[in-house]
Scaffold this motif. Sequence first.
Motif, PDB file in Angstrom:
ATOM      1  N   VAL A  26      72.204 141.175  37.665  1.00 15.39           N
ATOM      2  CA  VAL A  26      73.025 139.914  37.535  1.00 15.39           C
ATOM      3  C   VAL A  26      74.068 139.946  36.713  1.00 15.39           C
ATOM      4  N   PRO A  27      75.402 139.792  36.963  1.00 15.13           N
ATOM      5  CA  PRO A  27      76.491 140.011  36.143  1.00 15.13           C
ATOM      6  C   PRO A  27      76.269 139.344  34.937  1.00 15.13           C
ATOM      7  N   GLY A  28      76.572 139.707  33.840  1.00 14.87           N
ATOM      8  CA  GLY A  28      76.329 139.246  32.519  1.00 14.87           C
ATOM      9  C   GLY A  28      75.002 139.274  31.720  1.00 14.87           C
ATOM     10  N   GLU A  29      73.925 139.616  32.572  1.00 16.79           N
ATOM     11  CA  GLU A  29      72.527 139.580  32.216  1.00 16.79           C
ATOM     12  C   GLU A  29      72.054 140.955  31.990  1.00 16.79           C
ATOM     13  N   LEU A  30      71.504 141.125  30.827  1.00 23.77           N
ATOM     14  CA  LEU A  30      70.910 142.593  30.474  1.00 23.77           C
ATOM     15  C   LEU A  30      69.510 142.756  30.890  1.00 23.77           C
ATOM     16  N   LYS A  31      68.910 141.668  30.857  1.00 27.47           N
ATOM     17  CA  LYS A  31      67.447 141.785  31.173  1.00 27.47           C
ATOM     18  C   LYS A  31      67.372 141.703  32.486  1.00 27.47           C
ATOM     19  N   ILE A  32      66.428 142.503  33.108  1.00 27.25           N
ATOM     20  CA  ILE A  32      66.202 142.652  34.642  1.00 27.25           C
ATOM     21  C   ILE A  32      65.005 141.707  35.123  1.00 27.25           C
ATOM     22  N   SER A  33      65.147 140.665  35.607  1.00 28.78           N
ATOM     23  CA  SER A  33      64.221 139.676  35.895  1.00 28.78           C
ATOM     24  C   SER A  33      63.715 139.864  37.405  1.00 28.78           C
ATOM     25  N   ARG A  47      58.135 149.661  41.051  1.00 22.91           N
ATOM     26  CA  ARG A  47      59.424 148.614  41.269  1.00 22.91           C
ATOM     27  C   ARG A  47      60.466 149.572  41.560  1.00 22.91           C
ATOM     28  N   ILE A  48      61.302 148.733  42.416  1.00 20.40           N
ATOM     29  CA  ILE A  48      62.692 149.250  42.932  1.00 20.40           C
ATOM     30  C   ILE A  48      63.849 148.151  42.307  1.00 20.40           C
ATOM     31  N   ILE A  49      64.962 148.874  41.688  1.00 15.78           N
ATOM     32  CA  ILE A  49      65.920 148.106  41.346  1.00 15.78           C
ATOM     33  C   ILE A  49      67.032 148.386  42.150  1.00 15.78           C
ATOM     34  N   ALA A  50      67.589 147.296  42.962  1.00 11.21           N
ATOM     35  CA  ALA A  50      68.841 147.617  43.720  1.00 11.21           C
ATOM     36  C   ALA A  50      69.858 146.847  43.181  1.00 11.21           C
ATOM     37  N   LYS A  63      78.034 144.517  36.523  1.00 13.90           N
ATOM     38  CA  LYS A  63      76.596 144.647  36.447  1.00 13.90           C
ATOM     39  C   LYS A  63      76.079 145.460  35.512  1.00 13.90           C
ATOM     40  N   VAL A  64      75.583 145.339  34.231  1.00 16.02           N
ATOM     41  CA  VAL A  64      74.917 146.046  33.361  1.00 16.02           C
ATOM     42  C   VAL A  64      73.610 145.441  33.167  1.00 16.02           C
TER      43      VAL A  64
END
Length: 393
Positions: free
Chosen positions: A44-51, A36-39, A82-83
Amino acid sequence: MTLNLDKSTWKRVAFGDVVRNVNETVRDLESAGIDRIIAMEHMVPGELKISRWGSAESGTTFTRRVKPRQTLFGKRRAYQRKVAYAEFDAICSGDVYTFEADEIHMLGEFLPFLVQSNEFFDHALGTSAGSLSPRTNWRDLANFEFDLPPLDEQKRIADLLWAFERHRLSLGQQSVELLATLTRSALLQFESALGPEHRIADLCESVIGGVWGSPAGENEVDVLALGPKSYAGDVIYVDPTGSPTRSISRKQAAGRILREGDIVLERSGGSFDQAVGRVLIAGPDLPDTIPTDFQRLLRPDRSLVEPAYLFWKLRLDWLTGVTRDFARRTTNISNLAVPDYIARTLIVPSRRDQLALVDRVDQLIRAVAKAEDEARALGALRGAAMSDIFGGD
């Protein structure tokens, strides 16, 4: 909301004394078992979960490793806030810091909320440099000072904030499922409807192009002019709040000032990710409002069709991607071929059946609105708690 926190036992620390900026490099993703790659666009601003994430199979130049329980922070354009909290192994962009709590002093589950706090972002923004794409560096972030609770109190605070987060995500999923149910239900009802067929254009008293007009006060009638922001948030009803005041002639106003039940169709707009052809319906008691020249006004003939019935048909067309078949792209903007689009036929059942369909849709819409209202209230409560925790005495 007040948590009645006793901060007398909290210790003033620097961020860099209790958090590590981990910069572990991975060259062989297959050997590391990473796919998996996270760019930046996946955060998403305000979203802690990476969906969302990218696939390593498509290739990448990213090498920074991400491990579960790390907190990710977008260092480029920090104002985007972005956190994210990592729950799986991945690699990420070099524009993302990977923070890891020193768990002798700070719990990993407490860290993302600290990084989300207004105080941390104020510091990040104040230390960002660069004009077009400002970045903040680790040295400056490490100097950020804050009051750190003891571990047992960190656990209590983190449990509360994660409970907020889980419930908020649950409400969001509930809204998504309700909207999917609404779409499926309405589609089935339209498909099973019995009655005569009419061209959509023939169901309208008039189809009128919008106008932009002149600056306020320069012509005969001042009105509010709907802009692209009118569609923000996937709204249903026309809301001209924040629309500019423009001036048009009385002749233009006579046919274009919105009446209850009028449908505003987006003629030009959209993007690669979002189809053109969104619709709004006018409710009662609107101030004098007109569509602008990237829209079309459809005024339903009430002797033939209930406005809400026609509106939901057009809205479903957009939701299910039908409008893409009638879109023509110029540069980055899609234009809807309105004459072709409204030349299609629609089965129009009895008035009773039309109203029954609209009533069922309204029930689902109210359920969605209830979930969204609860999510907003929860967000306000969470914000108050964050302010109480990280905002000083």
